[in-house]
Design a protein around this motif. Structure first.
Motif, short mmCIF file in Angstrom:
data_model
loop_
_atom_site.label_atom_id
_atom_site.label_comp_id
_atom_site.label_asym_id
_atom_site.label_seq_id
_atom_site.Cartn_x
_atom_site.Cartn_y
_atom_site.Cartn_z
N ILE A 122 1.50 -1.15 -0.10
CA ILE A 122 -0.19 0.07 0.25
C ILE A 122 1.03 1.21 -0.10
CG2 ILE A 122 -1.72 1.35 1.22
CD1 ILE A 122 -2.52 -2.10 2.65
N GLY B 185 -3.08 5.12 -1.82
CA GLY B 185 -3.76 4.58 0.05
C GLY B 185 -3.89 3.28 -0.78
N VAL B 186 -5.71 2.52 -0.47
CA VAL B 186 -6.46 1.80 -0.50
C VAL B 186 -7.20 2.16 -1.41
CG1 VAL B 186 -7.11 -0.35 -0.05
CG2 VAL B 186 -6.30 0.96 2.09
N VAL C 77 3.17 -1.77 3.96
CA VAL C 77 2.32 -0.01 4.02
C VAL C 77 3.52 0.16 4.55
CG1 VAL C 77 0.97 1.99 4.93
CG2 VAL C 77 0.21 -0.75 5.23
N SER D 281 2.63 5.94 2.58
CA SER D 281 1.30 6.00 2.41
C SER D 281 0.23 6.89 3.26
CB SER D 281 0.40 4.76 2.76
OG SER D 281 -0.47 4.85 2.96
N GLU E 48 -1.97 6.58 4.37
CA GLU E 48 -2.33 6.45 6.31
C GLU E 48 -1.73 5.94 6.93
OE1 GLU E 48 -6.73 3.87 5.31
OE2 GLU E 48 -5.94 4.42 3.01
N THR F 203 -4.68 1.42 9.97
CA THR F 203 -5.95 2.06 9.70
C THR F 203 -6.41 1.24 7.90
OG1 THR F 203 -5.65 4.16 10.72
CG2 THR F 203 -6.70 4.12 9.06
N ALA F 204 -4.65 1.74 7.19
CA ALA F 204 -5.05 0.99 5.90
C ALA F 204 -4.83 -0.71 5.58
CB ALA F 204 -3.31 1.46 5.01
N LEU G 84 -8.23 -2.57 3.69
CA LEU G 84 -8.06 -3.61 3.16
C LEU G 84 -8.52 -5.20 3.70
CD1 LEU G 84 -6.55 -4.63 0.27
CD2 LEU G 84 -4.56 -4.30 1.59
N ARG H 249 5.07 -1.91 9.86
CA ARG H 249 4.30 -1.02 8.61
C ARG H 249 3.49 -2.95 8.24
NH1 ARG H 249 3.83 3.10 6.60
NH2 ARG H 249 5.00 4.83 7.76
#
Length: 102
Positions: free
Chosen positions: A29, A33-34, A56, A60, A62, A66-67, A71, A85
């Motif tokens: 990511i 973002g996503v 991540v 990123s 986010e 959260t990311a 997902l 991450r």
């Protein structure tokens, strides 16, 4: 199309964490973002492997938790863990399951 909500037991999560410790991240990511493209590719990889590691990247927008949670929700997968991450996602393949949970 979200699968029915299943919750993993502590024993199952420990089992999956042990399997996931040797995996390389297959989904990344980044600054976007996503987006839908990441969600689509994640669904395909989950169908093939059931257990995947997600990273991540630094760029990123986010926070990693959260990311990765977003997902997991978008793909209907279980969030096994987030460390730094990296995150671990699991989604059972109903047709041909590879991983036998304890």
């Amino acid at each position: 199309m979200l699968a029915k909500e299943t919750t993993l037991t502590g024993k199952q999560k420990r089992f999956l964490k042990a399997l996931g410790s040797t995996l390389e991240p297959v989904v990344q990511i980044g600054k976007g973002g996503v987006p839908a493209s990441v969600i689509e590719s994640t669904v395909q990889v989950l169908a093939a492997r059931e257990l995947i590691k997600v990273r991540v990247l630094q760029n990123s927008p986010e926070e990693p938790k959260t990311a990765i949670t977003a997902l997991a929700g978008a793909t209907g997968a279980e969030l096994v863990q987030v460390i730094g991450r990296n995150g671990l996602l699991y989604k059972k393949n109903e047709e041909k399951s590879k991983i036998e949970l304890p």
